[in-house]
Scaffold this active site. Structure first.
Site, PDB file in Angstrom:
ATOM      1  N   PRO A 276       0.821  -1.210   0.000  1.00 18.88           N
ATOM      2  CA  PRO A 276       0.000   0.000   0.000  1.00 18.88           C
ATOM      3  C   PRO A 276       0.854   1.259   0.000  1.00 18.88           C
ATOM      4  O   PRO A 276       1.900   1.298   0.645  1.00 18.88           O
ATOM      5  CB  PRO A 276      -0.784  -0.100   1.318  1.00 18.88           C
ATOM      6  CG  PRO A 276       0.080  -0.932   2.210  1.00 18.88           C
ATOM      7  CD  PRO A 276       0.871  -1.856   1.322  1.00 18.88           C
ATOM      8  N   ARG A 278      -0.870   4.852  -1.123  1.00 16.23           N
ATOM      9  CA  ARG A 278      -1.807   5.945  -0.913  1.00 16.23           C
ATOM     10  C   ARG A 278      -2.517   5.884   0.436  1.00 16.23           C
ATOM     11  O   ARG A 278      -2.682   6.893   1.110  1.00 16.23           O
ATOM     12  CB  ARG A 278      -2.846   5.914  -2.041  1.00 16.23           C
ATOM     13  CG  ARG A 278      -3.741   7.127  -2.108  1.00 16.23           C
ATOM     14  CD  ARG A 278      -4.870   6.913  -3.121  1.00 16.23           C
ATOM     15  NE  ARG A 278      -4.478   6.354  -4.373  1.00 16.23           N
ATOM     16  CZ  ARG A 278      -4.195   7.057  -5.489  1.00 16.23           C
ATOM     17  NH1 ARG A 278      -4.296   8.361  -5.486  1.00 16.23           N
ATOM     18  NH2 ARG A 278      -3.851   6.438  -6.601  1.00 16.23           N
ATOM     19  N   CYS A 346       1.098  29.291 -16.787  1.00 16.73           N
ATOM     20  CA  CYS A 346       0.377  29.758 -17.981  1.00 16.73           C
ATOM     21  C   CYS A 346      -0.198  28.608 -18.789  1.00 16.73           C
ATOM     22  O   CYS A 346       0.203  28.378 -19.935  1.00 16.73           O
ATOM     23  CB  CYS A 346       1.319  30.566 -18.853  1.00 16.73           C
ATOM     24  SG  CYS A 346       2.090  31.865 -17.930  1.00 16.73           S
TER      25      CYS A 346
HETATM   26  N1  LLP Z   1       2.406  -1.666  -6.108  1.00 18.63           N
HETATM   27  C1  LLP Z   1       2.535  -1.420  -7.430  1.00 18.63           C
HETATM   28  C2  LLP Z   1       3.161  -2.429  -8.286  1.00 18.63           C
HETATM   29  C3  LLP Z   1       2.056  -0.216  -7.968  1.00 18.63           C
HETATM   30  O1  LLP Z   1       2.173   0.007  -9.274  1.00 18.63           O
HETATM   31  C4  LLP Z   1       1.459   0.751  -7.120  1.00 18.63           C
HETATM   32  C5  LLP Z   1       0.974   2.023  -7.647  1.00 18.63           C
HETATM   33  C6  LLP Z   1       1.363   0.448  -5.743  1.00 18.63           C
HETATM   34  C7  LLP Z   1       1.841  -0.762  -5.280  1.00 18.63           C
HETATM   35  C8  LLP Z   1       0.755   1.395  -4.762  1.00 18.63           C
HETATM   36  O2  LLP Z   1      -0.584   1.652  -5.005  1.00 18.63           O
HETATM   37  P1  LLP Z   1      -1.448   2.503  -3.963  1.00 18.63           P
HETATM   38  O3  LLP Z   1      -1.601   1.659  -2.718  1.00 18.63           O
HETATM   39  O4  LLP Z   1      -0.720   3.755  -3.680  1.00 18.63           O
HETATM   40  O5  LLP Z   1      -2.719   2.731  -4.660  1.00 18.63           O
HETATM   41  N2  LLP Z   1       0.084   8.773  -9.483  1.00 18.63           N
HETATM   42  C9  LLP Z   1      -1.211   8.147  -9.336  1.00 18.63           C
HETATM   43  C10 LLP Z   1      -1.133   6.784  -8.720  1.00 18.63           C
HETATM   44  C11 LLP Z   1      -0.216   5.818  -9.445  1.00 18.63           C
HETATM   45  C12 LLP Z   1      -0.150   4.471  -8.818  1.00 18.63           C
HETATM   46  C13 LLP Z   1       0.852   3.615  -9.489  1.00 18.63           C
HETATM   47  N3  LLP Z   1       1.081   2.349  -8.871  1.00 18.63           N
HETATM   48  C14 LLP Z   1      -2.129   9.077  -8.540  1.00 18.63           C
HETATM   49  O6  LLP Z   1      -1.713  10.179  -8.184  1.00 18.63           O
HETATM   50  O7  LLP Z   1      -3.276   8.740  -8.306  1.00 18.63           O
END
Ligand code: LLP
Length: 421
Positions: A276, A278, A346
Site C-alpha cells: 500500500p 496511498r 500559464c
Molecule cells: N504496487 C505497485 C506495483 C504499484 O504500481 C502501485 C501504484 C502500488 C503498489 C501502490 O498503489 P497505492 O496503494 O498507492 O494505490 N500517481 C497516481 C497513482 C499511481 C499508482 C501507481 N502504482 C495518482 O496520483 O493517483
C-alpha cells in the site's frame, strides 16, 4: 481519520498551527503528520492480524527519507520501483531483506545494485526481464529470489491511467500463460522462484476486483505447486483507495480488505505481502498555499494561489478531486461562494478545482489541500523554474523541514552551458 483539525480557529497538524509552519518556511509547502502515518500503517497490521505478513510501503507515493524511516521503525518493508528508490530506502536504514523491487523496466544496473546490496525479492514482469536477471545473478554468483507478476485481467474500476490489471495494460504476464512462464523461470540458473505477485490498480473503492484477482492467484498457487514449484510468498500489491471527497465517499476499510485477503488466500500457508502507498501516506499530508489574488472574472471568481500544477499535478493529470479548505476556520454558517481555484502557471490545465464552493477568501489567506501526502511531492517538478516546495514533518508539537526549498541559484546552477554556445 487524520490529525488535521481546527483548534482555536486555526487548522493544526497534530499540535502545530499551520500558520506557525507557514510563518517559518513560507508557502507553498507540504506537511505530513507522523501520527496519521502510524495509524494508517497500523490499520493494515491489524487487518492482516496473525497471517504471516510484511507490509511493504509503496515508496512511489511518498519517498521522503523521514517518512520512510518512520514507517520502517514501525516494521514496514519497502516496495521500490527504481534504483533511486532502492538507494533512498537503504539511505533511510531499511535493510535489503525488507525491500521488494517492482516495475516492468528494471535495468541490469538496477538488478546488480539490488543483488549486491541485498533484496527480499524481485517482482518480475516479463520473460526478457527474467532472462536478464538470471544472467546478472549468475555473473555475481548469486541467486535472485523472484515472484512473477501475473496479470489477472480484472477491471479494477478505477481511473484508466492507474488501472493495471486488465489484459490491455502493460503490466505482468497474462495469467493464462503463467504455468509456461514459471517453467521457464525454474529452468534459469540465476533465479529462485518463491511466489506470485499481483497488483491490479490504484485508488480502488470497491473490494470486488481484489476478491476476483486474489481468487485467481489462489487457484494459480495450487496449479503451480502441482507443477512442482515452491510458492511460499504472495505479494498482493497495493491499491486500496482513500476518501478524497469526504462529504461523498466512504471506500472500504483496511480491515474489510484484510477479510478479503484471509478469505481468498489465507489458507494457502503463504507469507503475505501487500504494497500500500496511498492509504498510508495520502491522508497524512496537506499541501498549504497562500492566495496571491482574488480575481473577478467574467461570471466567475478565481482564487490564484502560489501553488501550481507543478507542485500537485493530480487535478491536471487525472481530473482528481482534493478537498480544499481555508486554514483559518470559517465562522459557522459563513456564506459560501463558487471559485475556480488555480495556480499561476500559464496553462488552463493549471486548475485545481472549478466552481468550488468556499467561504469568502481574500488575498493572503492560507488554503489547505487535503489528501495530498501521496503522489503529491513525489510527482512535483520545477516547471516554470518554480522551486520544489518544502516538505515538513510534524510529530506532536514539534515540526521539522524534511526537504528544504532549493534556492534559485541551486536550480540555475544545475545547468551547464558548454563553451561553444
Ligand atoms: N504496487 C505497485 C506495483 C504499484 O504500481 C502501485 C501504484 C502500488 C503498489 C501502490 O498503489 P497505492 O496503494 O498507492 O494505490 N500517481 C497516481 C497513482 C499511481 C499508482 C501507481 N502504482 C495518482 O496520483 O493517483
Amino acid at each position: 481519520m487524520d490529525h488535521f483539525l481546527y483548534r482555536n480557529g486555526v487548522m493544526h497538524a497534530e499540535d502545530v498551527p499551520l500558520t506557525d509552519i507557514a510563518a517559518r518556511v513560507g508557502t507553498p509547502f507540504y506537511v505530513y503528520s507522523t501520527a496519521t502515518l502510524t495509524r494508517h500503517f497500523q490499520l493494515f497490521e491489524e487487518a492482516l492480524g496473525d497471517l504471516p505478513h510484511l507490509i511493504c510501503f509503496a515508496m512511489k507515493s511518498n519517498s521522503n527519507q523521514a517518512v520512510i524511516k518512520h514507517l520502517a521503525s514501525l516494521g514496514a518493508g519497502m516496495d521500490v520501483v527504481s534504483g533511486g528508490e532502492y538507494l533512498r530506502a537503504k539511505a533511510a536504514g531499511v535493510p535489503g531483506e525488507k525491500i521488494v523491487f517492482s516495475g516492468i523496466g528494471k535495468t541490469a544496473d538496477e538488478m546488480r545494485l539490488a543483488l549486491t546490496g541485498g533484496i527480499r525479492q524481485f517482482n518480475v514482469e516479463s520473460e526478457p526481464e527474467m532472462q536478464r536477471l538470471s544472467r546478472v545473478a549468475v555473473e555475481l554468483g548469486a541467486k535472485a529470489p523472484i515472484t512473477i507478476r501475473v496479470n489477472p485481467d480484472v477491471d479494477a474500476k478505477t481511473h484508466a491511467k492507474i488501472a493495471t490489471g486488465r489484459s490491455e495494460d502493460k503490466f505482468g504476464i497474462p495469467i493464462a500463460r503463467a504455468r509456461e512462464v514459471y517453467a521457464l523461470a525454474a529452468s534459469l540458473p540465476g533465479l529462485e522462484v518463491i511466489g506470485i505477485d499481483v497488483h491490479i490498480g490504484s485508488q480502488l473503492t470497491d473490494l470486488e476486483p481484489f476478491e476476483i484477482a486474489y481468487n485467481k492467484v489462489a487457484e494459480l498457487t495450487h496449479q503451480l505447486r502441482a507443477d512442482g514449484h515452491t510458492i511460499s510468498r504472495l505479494d498482493l500489491g497495493g491499491g486500496l483507495g482513500i476518501p478524497y471527497e469526504r462529504s461523498n465517499s466512504a471506500p472500504p476499510l483496511p480491515i474489510e480488505y484484510g477479510e478479503v485477503i484471509k478469505r481468498t488466500v489465507g489458507h494457502l500457508g503463504c507469507e503475505i505481502e501487500i504494497e500500500p502507498g496511498r492509504l498510508i501516506s495520502g491522508n497524512a499530508g496537506l499541501l498549504v498555499a497562500s492566495t496571491i489574488y482574488v480575481k473577478n472574472g467574467e461570471g466567475r471568481d478565481f482564487l490564484i494561489l502560489d501553488a501550481a500544477m507543478n507542485d500537485l499535478i493530480r487535478p491536471a493529470m487525472y481530473g482528481a478531486w482534493h478537498d480544499i479548505v481555508p486554514v483559518l476556520e470559517p465562522t459557522p454558517g459563513a456564506e459560501q461562494a463558487p471559485y475556480d481555484i488555480v495556480g499561476p502557471v500559464c496553462e488552463s490545465g493549471d486548475t485545481f478545482a472549478k466552481q468550488r464552493n468556499m467561504p469568502p477568501v481574500k488575498e493572503g489567506d492560507l488554503i489547505a489541500f487535503r489528501s495530498a501526502g501521496a503522489y503529491g511531492a513525489v510527482m512535483s517538478s520545477e516547471y516554470n523554474t518554480r522551486p520544489l516546495i518544502p516538505e515538513v514533518l510534524v510529530k506532536g508539537d514539534q515540526f521539522a523541514v524534511i526537504r528544504a526549498r532549493p534556492s534559485f541559484d541551486d536550480i540555475i546552477n544545475r545547468d551547464t552551458v558548454p563553451e561553444w554556445v
